[in-house]
Design a protein around this motif. Structure first.
Motif, PDB file in Angstrom:
ATOM      1  N   SER A 302     106.636  14.697 -12.403  1.00 38.91           N
ATOM      2  CA  SER A 302     107.618  15.414 -11.622  1.00 38.91           C
ATOM      3  C   SER A 302     108.906  14.647 -11.432  1.00 38.91           C
ATOM      4  N   GLU A 303     108.641  13.522 -11.057  1.00 41.54           N
ATOM      5  CA  GLU A 303     109.835  12.502 -10.917  1.00 41.54           C
ATOM      6  C   GLU A 303     110.508  12.414 -12.515  1.00 41.54           C
ATOM      7  N   LEU A 304     109.891  12.560 -13.678  1.00 45.57           N
ATOM      8  CA  LEU A 304     110.545  12.567 -14.875  1.00 45.57           C
ATOM      9  C   LEU A 304     111.656  13.515 -14.891  1.00 45.57           C
ATOM     10  N   ILE A 305     111.220  14.880 -14.705  1.00 48.06           N
ATOM     11  CA  ILE A 305     112.186  15.936 -14.924  1.00 48.06           C
ATOM     12  C   ILE A 305     113.218  15.988 -13.985  1.00 48.06           C
ATOM     13  N   ARG A 306     112.953  15.510 -12.607  1.00 49.05           N
ATOM     14  CA  ARG A 306     114.031  15.152 -11.635  1.00 49.05           C
ATOM     15  C   ARG A 306     114.822  14.221 -11.898  1.00 49.05           C
TER      16      ARG A 306
END
Length: 512
Positions: A302-306
């Motif tokens: 999730s942190e990657l696409i955020r």
């Protein structure tokens, strides 16, 4: 002559008869019957908007029913409040957390039921009891941490612990595994088995068929605020439950998507985030295909696409959009670059719940002349555009002036999706797109993704639901502990290969 008399069946722990609840313009519950036995896990199953949330709010004392009878442990209950519900042993864990962010875990556990002597808090005893409960549950949770410093998964653990602190006779769990890892979910299932063995009844709300198969004794299906049927879980099929829920046969849960991979639109090189959740990640997404990212909760997916959208700060690495460097990403700049992001937590990050659907759907396009000119909103144009989009997405009921907070999870997701149809976009970042929504709404979301991809968009889907990630994606990245551990294509995209990627990485880390 002696006659054998069959023993009278035990009275249900909870017995609801003819429960109705009406809100302005909506009949949320229409003469619902529900019985829950001691030691039983009873699943409530239905589409978003079917009445599940309203019913568990009635059971927990949040909403008074307009009519009907409510018996608990054989006693008729009138004028139930949340405080009285907890006092008699009814303990809910809602999807929307009730924790106070500025307090610690232990302070939240004992809020309203503090241990005192002569008006002085017995902090040491409360901490001891909090730690003992967390240890018994097997949760990796520090009782001294502030709630607003916790991940959503740890906040979910705190909610469950809070519900189990006092005397519990009936536990209500609303989508409890949505934010938990596989290990934490396993611990929760072990806990449920222990509670059942002690005679605790459970009402369990879930859209995950595998959970229903694992846990349920009986399933009550709701549709449009009415009781459709109650079935024994062991003798019912998935197809039967889905057909009862939707009122129609559903042959395929996932649509057939025609992927036509084109040029690279999103290109990430050696990306590392400030909090260490993503480390040295190389990743790309192409036009005309769905790129999936699978992994356990907390792996960094999730942190990657955020970070691509500009919500999480990076310390090193590069992001390129359609071949051009994208430095210092930010949400507003991302929209102008043609990037849309759909967060997993629609309540906290996606929607202004007190504002109308119309405003929520149009808030990302107020910089466009079609919606605003010289700083003045063109309300007629806004109303016409959003009304048409919500009709296209089959919002139910089709009133765009309703507050977003009054909507079910599936309809909230539709309001989020509506934003993608208000402006020209080429990249769509979906974070857990099906969390908290029913089978029918999932189908609509998947069809929406299909239409985007087949129109040439680059779609990136983050999912903790492995079957979903496998079924939707053309290429699938697997993340573990902040790193990409595999890229799977074609026949290699299997559940076994994804899981072996986790374990291979874990074993390598242990050897190192």
């Amino acid at each position: 002559m002696d006659v054998d008399v069959a023993p009278k069946p035990a009275e249900p722990l909870l017995q609801l008869r003819g429960i109705s609840k009406h809100f302005t313009g909506v009949q949320a519950l229409d003469r619902i019957d529900l019985g829950v036995r001691a030691g039983e896990l009873h699943v409530l199953f239905g589409e978003n908007g079917a009445g599940k949330s309203t019913l568990i709010n009635v059971v927990s004392g949040t909403f008074p029913p307009d009519e009907g009878s409510f018996h608990f442990e054989g006693e008729e209950i009138r004028h139930l409040t949340p405080q009285r519900a907890r006092a008699i042993g009814i303990s809910p864990v809602f999807q929307e957390f009730s924790l106070v962010p500025s307090l610690t875990v232990e302070e939240n556990l004992f809020l309203g039921r503090e241990i005192t002597t002569g008006g002085v808090l017995r902090a040491r005893e409360m901490r001891k009891r909090a730690q003992a409960l967390i240890d018994e549950l097997g949760f990796d949770l520090d009782p001294s941490r502030r709630v607003d410093d916790l991940s959503r998964a740890h906040q979910q653990m705190a909610e469950i612990a809070k519900a189990l602190l006092g005397k519990v006779r009936l536990l209500i769990l609303d989508e409890p595994t949505a934010s938990l890892t596989e290990r934490e979910t396993g611990r929760l299932f072990e806990l449920i088995a222990r509670l059942k063995s002690r005679g605790v009844g459970l009402i369990y709300v879930s859209h995950r068929m595998r959970e229903i198969r694992t846990l349920a004794d009986r399933v009550t299906v709701l549709r449009d605020g009415r009781h459709v049927r109650t079935l024994d879980a062991a003798s019912s099929t998935d197809g039967e439950l889905v057909e009862l829920m939707t009122g129609r046969k559903i042959d395929l849960l996932y649509p057939t998507i025609t992927h036509k991979p084109g040029k690279v639109i999103v290109d990430v090189e050696n990306l590392t985030l400030a909090d260490g959740s993503v480390r040295d990640v190389n990743f790309y997404g192409r036009a005309g295909e769905i790129t999936g990212i699978a992994g356990l909760v907390g792996c960094g997916k999730s942190e990657l696409i955020r970070a691509i959208y500009g919500i999480e700060p990076a310390t090193s690495g590069a992001i390129r959009i359609d071949g051009a460097p994208y430095e210092f990403p930010a949400a507003r700049r991302s929209l102008k670059r043609g990037i849309a992001y759909f967060p997993a937590n629609r309540t906290a990050e996606g929607l202004a719940l007190s504002r109308p659907i119309r405003e929520n759907a149009s808030m990302t396009v107020l910089d466009l002349p079609a919606f605003a000119r010289f700083g003045v909103l063109r309300q007629a144009a806004e109303r016409a555009k959003i009304g048409g989009i919500m009709a296209q997405l089959q919002l139910r009921p089709p009133n765009i002036e309703r507050a977003a907070g009054a909507l079910s999870g599936g309809n909230r997701q539709k309001v989020m999706l509506a934003r993608a149809l208000t402006r020209e976009l080429t990249v769509f970042l979906f974070d857990e797109p099906s969390v908290g929504i029913d089978v029918g709404a999932k189908l609509e979301v998947y069809e929406f993704m299909k239409s985007l991809v087949e129109a040439g968009a680059a779609v990136i889907v983050v999912s903790s639901e492995l079957p979903e990630a496998l079924a939707l994606s053309n290429r699938l990245y697997v993340m573990h502990h902040g790193r990409i551990v595999a890229e799977l294509t074609g026949a290699d995209r299997t559940e076994q290969n994804v899981l072996s990627s986790f374990f291979r990485d874990h074993l390598t880390a242990e050897v190192a």
